[in-house]
Design a protein around this motif. Structure first.
Motif, PDB file in Angstrom:
ATOM      1  N   ILE A 196      31.668  37.886  45.042  1.00  0.00           N
ATOM      2  CA  ILE A 196      32.192  38.067  43.688  1.00  0.00           C
ATOM      3  C   ILE A 196      31.772  39.393  43.047  1.00  0.00           C
ATOM      4  O   ILE A 196      32.586  40.074  42.397  1.00  0.00           O
ATOM      5  N   LEU A 197      30.535  39.799  43.223  1.00  0.00           N
ATOM      6  CA  LEU A 197      30.108  41.076  42.646  1.00  0.00           C
ATOM      7  C   LEU A 197      30.662  42.260  43.428  1.00  0.00           C
ATOM      8  O   LEU A 197      30.954  43.313  42.845  1.00  0.00           O
ATOM      9  N   ASP A 198      30.812  42.099  44.741  1.00  0.00           N
ATOM     10  CA  ASP A 198      31.414  43.164  45.555  1.00  0.00           C
ATOM     11  C   ASP A 198      32.856  43.409  45.124  1.00  0.00           C
ATOM     12  O   ASP A 198      33.301  44.561  45.041  1.00  0.00           O
ATOM     13  N   ILE A 199      33.590  42.334  44.857  1.00  0.00           N
ATOM     14  CA  ILE A 199      34.968  42.486  44.395  1.00  0.00           C
ATOM     15  C   ILE A 199      34.985  43.194  43.047  1.00  0.00           C
ATOM     16  O   ILE A 199      35.721  44.170  42.848  1.00  0.00           O
ATOM     17  N   HIS A 200      34.162  42.702  42.132  1.00  0.00           N
ATOM     18  CA  HIS A 200      34.097  43.300  40.786  1.00  0.00           C
ATOM     19  C   HIS A 200      33.817  44.799  40.863  1.00  0.00           C
ATOM     20  O   HIS A 200      34.476  45.613  40.197  1.00  0.00           O
ATOM     21  N   ASP A 201      32.850  45.168  41.693  1.00  0.00           N
ATOM     22  CA  ASP A 201      32.431  46.567  41.742  1.00  0.00           C
ATOM     23  C   ASP A 201      33.471  47.473  42.389  1.00  0.00           C
ATOM     24  O   ASP A 201      33.399  48.702  42.231  1.00  0.00           O
ATOM     25  N   SER A 202      34.424  46.888  43.111  1.00  0.00           N
ATOM     26  CA  SER A 202      35.454  47.689  43.778  1.00  0.00           C
ATOM     27  C   SER A 202      36.655  47.982  42.881  1.00  0.00           C
ATOM     28  O   SER A 202      37.550  48.729  43.274  1.00  0.00           O
ATOM     29  N   LEU A 203      36.675  47.403  41.677  1.00  0.00           N
ATOM     30  CA  LEU A 203      37.860  47.460  40.822  1.00  0.00           C
ATOM     31  C   LEU A 203      37.801  48.604  39.813  1.00  0.00           C
ATOM     32  O   LEU A 203      36.732  49.111  39.475  1.00  0.00           O
ATOM     33  N   GLU A 204      38.996  48.966  39.336  1.00  0.00           N
ATOM     34  CA  GLU A 204      39.084  49.897  38.204  1.00  0.00           C
ATOM     35  C   GLU A 204      38.463  49.228  36.974  1.00  0.00           C
ATOM     36  O   GLU A 204      38.458  48.005  36.850  1.00  0.00           O
ATOM     37  N   PRO A 205      37.941  50.016  36.015  1.00  0.00           N
ATOM     38  CA  PRO A 205      37.285  49.430  34.834  1.00  0.00           C
ATOM     39  C   PRO A 205      38.132  48.402  34.102  1.00  0.00           C
ATOM     40  O   PRO A 205      37.623  47.343  33.703  1.00  0.00           O
ATOM     41  N   VAL A 206      39.425  48.666  33.905  1.00  0.00           N
ATOM     42  CA  VAL A 206      40.262  47.704  33.189  1.00  0.00           C
ATOM     43  C   VAL A 206      40.384  46.400  33.961  1.00  0.00           C
ATOM     44  O   VAL A 206      40.429  45.311  33.373  1.00  0.00           O
ATOM     45  N   ASP A 207      40.401  46.495  35.291  1.00  0.00           N
ATOM     46  CA  ASP A 207      40.475  45.289  36.105  1.00  0.00           C
ATOM     47  C   ASP A 207      39.128  44.583  36.186  1.00  0.00           C
ATOM     48  O   ASP A 207      39.069  43.358  36.323  1.00  0.00           O
ATOM     49  N   GLN A 208      38.035  45.350  36.093  1.00  0.00           N
ATOM     50  CA  GLN A 208      36.713  44.730  36.045  1.00  0.00           C
ATOM     51  C   GLN A 208      36.592  43.827  34.826  1.00  0.00           C
ATOM     52  O   GLN A 208      36.051  42.719  34.920  1.00  0.00           O
ATOM     53  N   THR A 209      37.090  44.287  33.702  1.00  0.00           N
ATOM     54  CA  THR A 209      37.033  43.486  32.476  1.00  0.00           C
ATOM     55  C   THR A 209      37.825  42.197  32.648  1.00  0.00           C
ATOM     56  O   THR A 209      37.342  41.102  32.316  1.00  0.00           O
ATOM     57  N   TYR A 210      39.040  42.309  33.183  1.00  0.00           N
ATOM     58  CA  TYR A 210      39.870  41.126  33.425  1.00  0.00           C
ATOM     59  C   TYR A 210      39.183  40.186  34.412  1.00  0.00           C
ATOM     60  O   TYR A 210      39.121  38.963  34.200  1.00  0.00           O
ATOM     61  N   PHE A 211      38.660  40.748  35.493  1.00  0.00           N
ATOM     62  CA  PHE A 211      38.056  39.934  36.544  1.00  0.00           C
ATOM     63  C   PHE A 211      36.845  39.175  36.017  1.00  0.00           C
ATOM     64  O   PHE A 211      36.687  37.976  36.276  1.00  0.00           O
ATOM     65  N   ARG A 212      35.996  39.854  35.282  1.00  0.00           N
ATOM     66  CA  ARG A 212      34.802  39.193  34.737  1.00  0.00           C
ATOM     67  C   ARG A 212      35.196  38.047  33.811  1.00  0.00           C
ATOM     68  O   ARG A 212      34.672  36.934  33.923  1.00  0.00           O
ATOM     69  N   GLN A 213      36.110  38.302  32.906  1.00  0.00           N
ATOM     70  CA  GLN A 213      36.506  37.268  31.950  1.00  0.00           C
ATOM     71  C   GLN A 213      37.138  36.066  32.657  1.00  0.00           C
ATOM     72  O   GLN A 213      36.791  34.907  32.380  1.00  0.00           O
ATOM     73  N   SER A 214      38.052  36.323  33.577  1.00  0.00           N
ATOM     74  CA  SER A 214      38.778  35.230  34.233  1.00  0.00           C
ATOM     75  C   SER A 214      37.882  34.446  35.185  1.00  0.00           C
ATOM     76  O   SER A 214      37.950  33.206  35.228  1.00  0.00           O
ATOM     77  N   ARG A 215      37.018  35.133  35.917  1.00  0.00           N
ATOM     78  CA  ARG A 215      36.159  34.433  36.888  1.00  0.00           C
ATOM     79  C   ARG A 215      35.006  33.723  36.207  1.00  0.00           C
ATOM     80  O   ARG A 215      34.588  32.641  36.648  1.00  0.00           O
ATOM     81  N   GLU A 216      34.480  34.273  35.125  1.00  0.00           N
ATOM     82  CA  GLU A 216      33.424  33.561  34.414  1.00  0.00           C
ATOM     83  C   GLU A 216      33.975  32.309  33.752  1.00  0.00           C
ATOM     84  O   GLU A 216      33.287  31.282  33.685  1.00  0.00           O
ATOM     85  N   GLN A 217      35.206  32.372  33.326  1.00  0.00           N
ATOM     86  CA  GLN A 217      35.848  31.172  32.789  1.00  0.00           C
ATOM     87  C   GLN A 217      36.076  30.149  33.892  1.00  0.00           C
ATOM     88  O   GLN A 217      35.851  28.947  33.706  1.00  0.00           O
ATOM     89  N   ARG A 218      36.494  30.625  35.077  1.00  0.00           N
ATOM     90  CA  ARG A 218      36.770  29.725  36.194  1.00  0.00           C
ATOM     91  C   ARG A 218      35.506  29.038  36.686  1.00  0.00           C
ATOM     92  O   ARG A 218      35.500  27.824  36.938  1.00  0.00           O
ATOM     93  N   PHE A 219      34.424  29.810  36.849  1.00  0.00           N
ATOM     94  CA  PHE A 219      33.198  29.260  37.414  1.00  0.00           C
ATOM     95  C   PHE A 219      32.263  28.669  36.363  1.00  0.00           C
ATOM     96  O   PHE A 219      31.303  27.977  36.705  1.00  0.00           O
TER      97      PHE A 219
END
Length: 229
Positions: free
Chosen positions: A116-139
């Motif tokens: 999960i952190l490897d995916i986050h760190d590979s993303l563009e900043p705008v996608d990092q924000t989306y990914f963090r919000q959506s995955r923290e909600q999911r988990f």
């Protein structure tokens, strides 16, 4: 006919990592169909093709648009029935549904926690924000807490592959003597892990590792076109 496959990528647009996209890439190659890859980030997906989908892969085949890797496989099987079969009949479709359920309910959650952190760190900043919000909600917890839980998944991941390991003692592919869509389903999950995470989840000499290497070699090494993390 021009075919375009929209594929999820991070900052490096040459490294599509979605397990579902990889199912489709091998399905197209299985059918002997050429295609171009159009890389997209998470937040670009809703803007594709006038908002036709919220998920990738999305395949444009001429004037036809199809999303969802299983639906794309069904479409390819019907539209290109004269080319090598992805399912080998109705029984193969039923088998693939079972394999997809096992992969998405057993393998995907573990890989998601591990990487999960490897995916986050590979993303563009705008996608990092989306990914963090959506995955923290999911988990229901922070990415960092999910990654901490994922350490246990690394230790137990090999056990999750035992059904596949048992089957591969009798045949080289899930599809039998050659690969079918069911193989691409599981390959997609393990390819996702291979591309996004430095953790090595397969052990050399294991029958599952040998099967995965055979899948990487398919279609002139299509799976190896993206190197391991």
């Amino acid at each position: 006919m021009t075919r375009t496959l929209y594929a999820l990528c991070g900052t490096d647009r040459t490294r599509p990592f979605s397990p579902h996209v990889w199912k489709t890439k091998l399905s197209l190659a299985h059918k002997g169909l050429g295609f171009d890859v159009a890389p997209v980030g998470f937040t670009e997906i809703p803007k594709l093709e006038q908002g036709v989908t919220k998920i990738v892969p999305l395949l444009r085949d001429g004037d036809k648009l199809v999303s969802d890797s299983f639906d794309i496989a069904l479409y390819l099987e019907h539209a290109y029935a004269d080319r090598p079969t992805l399912f080998g009949g109705e029984g193969g479709k039923a088998m693939a549904r079972f394999v997809e359920g096992w992969s998405q309910m057993t393998l995907h959650p573990a890989i998601g926690r591990i990487a999960i952190l490897d995916i986050h760190d590979s993303l563009e900043p705008v996608d990092q924000t989306y990914f963090r919000q959506s995955r923290e909600q999911r988990f229901g917890r922070s990415l960092e807490a999910t990654a901490e839980a994922g350490k246990a998944d690394i230790e137990t991941f090999s056990m999750k592959l035992e059904p596949l390991r048992h089957m591969l003692k009798f045949q080289p592919f899930i599809g039998g003597d050659g690969p079918l869509f069911a193989d691409y389903i599981v390959f997609g999950a393990l390819q996702w892990a291979r591309i996004v995470s430095p953790h090595r989840l397969l052990t050399a000499g294991d029958v599952v590792s040998d099967w995965f290497e055979r899948c990487l070699d398919l279609y002139n090494g299509l799976g190896r076109s993206v190197t391991a993390a």
